[in-house]
Design an enzyme around this catalytic site. Structure first.
Site, PDB file in Angstrom:
ATOM      1  N   VAL A  74       0.844  -1.190   0.000  1.00 45.76           N
ATOM      2  CA  VAL A  74       0.000   0.000   0.000  1.00 45.76           C
ATOM      3  C   VAL A  74       0.887   1.250   0.000  1.00 45.76           C
ATOM      4  O   VAL A  74       1.690   1.468   0.914  1.00 45.76           O
ATOM      5  CB  VAL A  74      -0.943   0.021   1.223  1.00 45.76           C
ATOM      6  N   LYS A  75       0.725   2.045  -1.031  1.00 43.97           N
ATOM      7  CA  LYS A  75       1.548   3.239  -1.214  1.00 43.97           C
ATOM      8  C   LYS A  75       0.813   4.437  -0.598  1.00 43.97           C
ATOM      9  O   LYS A  75      -0.315   4.753  -0.989  1.00 43.97           O
ATOM     10  CB  LYS A  75       1.797   3.453  -2.709  1.00 43.97           C
TER      11      LYS A  75
END
Length: 218
Positions: free
Chosen positions: A86-87
């Site tokens: 997850v960025k």
């Protein structure tokens, strides 16, 4: 050093995978838009398609900038595939979200990092990766490679396990300088990776070998 490709183009990802040196993929909303991918269902399907090609981590960026929104989006993304990272943007609520995800065992990539202080906060929050933007710093006459060196020193001083993912890589010199300093990962266009193959002496040497061997193999 791990090699990631920064794109949402499936053909480029497949080409990099076929080369045999690809370790992962990074994407963002701009790269998705460049490929004409929009709408939640289409974006999710595209991430699944990327995960089906590569063996390593795939960074998928949240769009929300508030804590609750990032958590909701991040949990959906993380559930798509175990390869998903997850960025999260380097903002106050982003740091909170990274701590949440870290406590849940969800991998994260803290993006839009432009200072050693930001990288330190990301590591303290438990980020899996931190993404300092080398090329964009160079664009404003700040040495992006120097930032990688600062972060490497800080992380080594305190034993942080967060990996330095050198982002906004523009050309092969960026890759080599980051490798010399000890960046854990680079992410950039396929063209920058392929440029590492090139050297005029290799080309001229191969040409000579081919001429010398012409008609002699059979």
């Amino acid at each position: 050093m791990k090699f990631f490709i920064d794109t949402a183009n499936l053909q480029e990802i497949q080409e990099a995978q076929n080369l045999g040196v690809l370790d992962g993929v990074t994407t963002n909303p701009s790269l998705m838009a460049k490929e004409g991918i929009s709408g939640k269902d289409n974006i999710i399907a595209h991430y699944k398609a990327i995960c089906a090609i590569v063996d390593g981590d795939v960074s998928a960026e949240v769009i929300s900038t508030d804590y609750e929104g990032m958590i909701a989006e991040g949990e959906i993304l993380a559930a798509l595939d175990e390869k998903i990272v997850v960025k999260v943007p380097m903002i106050k609520d982003g740091i909170r979200a990274i701590r949440y995800f870290s406590d849940k065992g969800i991998k994260t990539n803290c993006t839009l990092v432009f200072s050693a202080g930001q990288a330190l906060l990301a590591a303290k929050a438990g980020a899996t990766y931190v993404s300092p933007f080398v090329g964009r710093l160079d664009d404003i006459s700040f040495d992006g490679i120097e930032l990688i060196e600062q972060i490497r020193t800080i992380y080594d001083n305190y034993g942080f396990e967060t990996e330095i993912l050198a982002a906004s890589i523009r050309h092969p010199i960026h890759i080599l300088k980051c490798a010399e300093i000890g960046a854990d990962v680079m992410t950039g266009p396929l063209s920058a990776i392929l440029a590492l193959l090139k050297h005029p002496l290799t080309d001229s040497g191969l040409e000579k070998f081919m001429k010398d061997m012409a008609g002699k193999w059979n």
